[in-house]
Enzyme design. Sequence first.
Site, short mmCIF file in Angstrom:
data_model
loop_
_atom_site.label_atom_id
_atom_site.label_comp_id
_atom_site.label_asym_id
_atom_site.label_seq_id
_atom_site.Cartn_x
_atom_site.Cartn_y
_atom_site.Cartn_z
N CYS A 10 0.71 -1.49 0.00
CA CYS A 10 0.15 -0.36 0.10
C CYS A 10 0.80 1.35 -0.11
O CYS A 10 1.79 1.13 0.40
CB CYS A 10 -0.76 0.07 1.25
N ASP A 129 -6.31 -3.98 10.83
CA ASP A 129 -5.04 -2.65 10.84
C ASP A 129 -4.89 -2.39 11.98
O ASP A 129 -6.14 -2.51 13.40
CB ASP A 129 -4.94 -1.90 9.68
O1 LIG Z 1 -0.72 4.25 4.21
C1 LIG Z 1 -1.49 5.42 4.99
O2 LIG Z 1 -0.89 6.65 4.84
C2 LIG Z 1 -3.30 5.36 5.37
C3 LIG Z 1 -3.68 6.96 5.37
C4 LIG Z 1 -4.38 6.63 6.41
C5 LIG Z 1 -5.20 5.72 5.91
C6 LIG Z 1 -4.87 4.58 5.75
C7 LIG Z 1 -3.39 4.49 5.26
N1 LIG Z 1 -2.68 3.11 5.04
C8 LIG Z 1 -3.94 1.97 4.59
C9 LIG Z 1 -3.59 0.33 4.60
O3 LIG Z 1 -3.75 -0.30 3.89
C10 LIG Z 1 -1.81 0.49 5.13
O4 LIG Z 1 -1.33 -0.05 4.20
C11 LIG Z 1 -1.95 -0.30 6.70
O5 LIG Z 1 -2.14 1.21 7.32
C12 LIG Z 1 -0.55 -0.25 7.39
O6 LIG Z 1 0.14 0.32 7.13
P1 LIG Z 1 1.54 -0.24 7.64
O7 LIG Z 1 1.04 -0.70 9.75
O8 LIG Z 1 2.39 1.16 7.82
O9 LIG Z 1 2.30 -0.90 7.22
#
Ligand SMILES: O=C(O)c1ccccc1NCC(=O)[C@H](O)[C@H](O)COP(=O)(O)O
Length: 215
Positions: A10, A129
């Site tokens: 993502c 998440d």
């Molecule tokens: O990625 C972002 O900046 C974000 C901002 C607001 C809402 C969701 C967001 N990302 C969502 C995703 O799908 C991410 O992959 C997920 O939150 C996991 O993130 P991480 O812990 O950094 O792998």
Amino acid sequence: MSHRTRIKICGLTREADVDAAVAAGADALGFVFYAKSPRAVSVARAAALARRLPPFVTPVGLFVNAEPAEIAAACAAIPTLLLQFHGDEDRAACEAPGRPYLRAARMGPGFALLDFAQQFPSAQALLLDAHVEGYGGGGKVFDWSLIPASAPCPLVLSGGLNPANVIDGVERVRPWAVDVSSGVEVGKGVKDAVLMQAFCDAVRQADARPHEAAG
Ligand SMILES: O=C(O)c1ccccc1NCC(=O)[C@H](O)[C@H](O)COP(=O)(O)O
């Protein structure tokens, strides 16, 4: 027969990262349409990045409490877009675009996932998440023991995954898919090809290991 865990990466913002994610073995790539995110892209930019995708790699549009017109514009620009709702959207808001969608659940102590799942019977999957400030992309792992043994729909394990902990996540949760953002980055929205490859390789390693049936 062992399950091939699907992989979503993502927060893509650059052509080279899109190409490297596909080469690493990603099944889906996420584009963040949330202006407050450091990984935010415009619809036009996401459409240009999505045009690089080969068949069978799914573009996912991530929204946080977006206006219907914003979602419609993204769907028009990217015909194969799978929707991901990561805010406070209710069932009607998720179903209104008439597209398959993932609903994010922000997991934390006391969160009743099965009750939450009942509110979104039309979701293609629930993306689990960690409950972080700013809705997501926080690089934080949640307590996986909060996940019930059997869920009413496919689960996407997310939240603080990286090449070092994803094997444990797959083995303990046996999700349909995993989702990662911060864990394969060298900066917000800047992915690292070596980390993405290591992440995908680790998932394949976990899939190849013998396992007891979940639940
Ligand atoms: O990625 C972002 O900046 C974000 C901002 C607001 C809402 C969701 C967001 N990302 C969502 C995703 O799908 C991410 O992959 C997920 O939150 C996991 O993130 P991480 O812990 O950094 O792998």
